[in-house]
Design an enzyme around this catalytic site. Structure first.
Site, PDB file in Angstrom:
ATOM      1  N   HIS A 129       0.865  -1.177   0.000  1.00 42.29           N
ATOM      2  CA  HIS A 129       0.000   0.000   0.000  1.00 42.29           C
ATOM      3  C   HIS A 129       0.901   1.225   0.000  1.00 42.29           C
ATOM      4  O   HIS A 129       1.680   1.441   0.935  1.00 42.29           O
ATOM      5  CB  HIS A 129      -0.921   0.010   1.213  1.00 42.29           C
ATOM      6  CG  HIS A 129      -1.916   1.135   1.180  1.00 42.29           C
ATOM      7  ND1 HIS A 129      -3.179   0.997   0.630  1.00 42.29           N
ATOM      8  CD2 HIS A 129      -1.825   2.417   1.598  1.00 42.29           C
ATOM      9  CE1 HIS A 129      -3.823   2.152   0.725  1.00 42.29           C
ATOM     10  NE2 HIS A 129      -3.019   3.029   1.306  1.00 42.29           N
ATOM     11  N   CYS A 130       0.790   2.040  -1.042  1.00 38.34           N
ATOM     12  CA  CYS A 130       1.695   3.171  -1.225  1.00 38.34           C
ATOM     13  C   CYS A 130       1.042   4.459  -0.738  1.00 38.34           C
ATOM     14  O   CYS A 130       0.033   4.902  -1.315  1.00 38.34           O
ATOM     15  CB  CYS A 130       2.080   3.305  -2.702  1.00 38.34           C
ATOM     16  SG  CYS A 130       3.254   4.644  -3.019  1.00 38.34           S
TER      17      CYS A 130
END
EC number: 2.3.1.225
Length: 340
Positions: A129-130
């Site tokens: 998850h960026c």
């Protein structure tokens, strides 16, 4: 970085004004706007492409959910999941050898699927998850994320390269004594620092693609029925690239979806070893030599699997062993049968 694009464009235009060659100015302006457009396009696609979730066949039916709730945790619980997963193309397990099940989403996890605590849902082939794009990077947008890193790096390198001569003039007092000289110095330092950080991140993800790994799989190797295998999904450099970028090279540099498969099933590699290490004489796992050890039924191949299985090249693309296609690699379903 995107917020500073307008400032960098203004400073870049200041640089081109002092260029004496009109042709050089035109080439630099075209190159700049082309890189900037591709950077924004890939960044936009990375942010707004919704992560893909497992299809309905991986969700438990109402009766299976009720049965699962009545059964205590343990062998009976696993037996319910095994019956539900018997026709699904699932080959990975938990560290204890159990079926991978998500209590939150109430589904059997496909291979390479993980639950994201931020998105609160299971993501197909989840990489991470960026926070920089406020989105999960997974099967649906991993190619866009790679292109975003590539065009960001090229964009910063181009700015630093075109600004370098004016940066040198700043220290040699070759620039007019105006505020623009300090803007040029700031622009060079910002572009150079972003180039260093982006080059390391982009290089790391290029290595992941070459090994057909996600960031999560690089930290914790996937567990198959025969045990942990860090290269279980690696098919060789060429096929690993094609899984992310697709078969048609004309789409490789464009942020349009062209990845192979459906995100729920992936071809697996029979050889339980690092392809960079010397191979065993037979090229086979000893457990696969006993064809009578069949404990699991063969499962149907997905289109994403059979597409690569029918390729004439070998899985590890070894030109020194022309018989390896038949002796060393196999159908993923038969692979898992033989190795158990």
């Amino acid at each position: 970085l995107p917020g500073a694009s307008y400032n960098s464009l203004s400073l870049f235009n200041l640089s081109t004004v002092s260029m004496e060659n009109i042709g050089e100015q035109v080439v630099c302006l075209i190159a700049y706007h082309l890189l900037f457009a591709m950077f924004v396009w890939s960044y936009w696609k990375t942010i707004f492409t919704l992560p893909m979730n497992p299809s309905k066949e991986f969700h438990l039916s109402y009766a299976e959910k009720e049965l699962l709730e009545r059964e205590p945790r343990g062998e009976a619980h696993q037996e319910v999941l095994r019956r539900a997963a018997k026709d699904l193309p699932i080959y990975t397990r938990t560290m204890s050898g159990a079926i991978r099940y998500c209590d939150r989403c109430q589904l059997i996890k496909p291979d390479r699927c993980h639950h994201c605590s931020v998105c609160d849902k299971c993501i197909l082939k989840m990489d991470h998850h960026c926070p920089w794009v406020n989105n999960c990077v997974g099967f649906s947008n991993y190619k866009f994320f790679l292109l975003f890193l590539a065009y960001s790096l090229l964009y910063c390198l181009f700015i630093a390269a075109t600004d370098l001569q004016y940066f040198i003039r700043f220290w040699t007092n070759g620039l007019p004594d105006t505020q623009a000289k300090f803007h040029i110095m700031f622009l060079f330092f910002a572009a150079a620092m972003f180039s260093v950080s982006l080059s390391s991140l982009f290089g790391y993800h290029c290595w992941l693609v070459s090994k057909n790994k996600s960031t999560l799989e690089a930290f914790r190797s996937p567990v198959f029925r025969h045990g942990t295998d860090k290269n279980g999904f690696s098919l060789g450099f060429s096929k690993n690239m094609r899984q992310v970028f697709g078969d048609e090279k004309k789409y490789w540099l464009l942020p349009v979806f062209s990845s192979l498969g459906d995100g729920c099933s992936f071809p697996t590699c029979l050889v339980n070893q690092d392809p960079e290490q010397p191979s065993t004489p037979a090229g086979l796992n000893p457990a696969s030599k006993n064809p009578e050890n069949h404990q699991f039924p063969a499962k149907p191949l997905r289109e994403s699997q059979s597409h690569l299985l029918t390729d004439s090249q070998s899985w590890t693309e070894s030109s020194t062993n022309p018989g390896k296609d038949k002796a060393g690699m196999s159908n993923p379903a038969l692979t898992m049968e033989n190795e158990t």
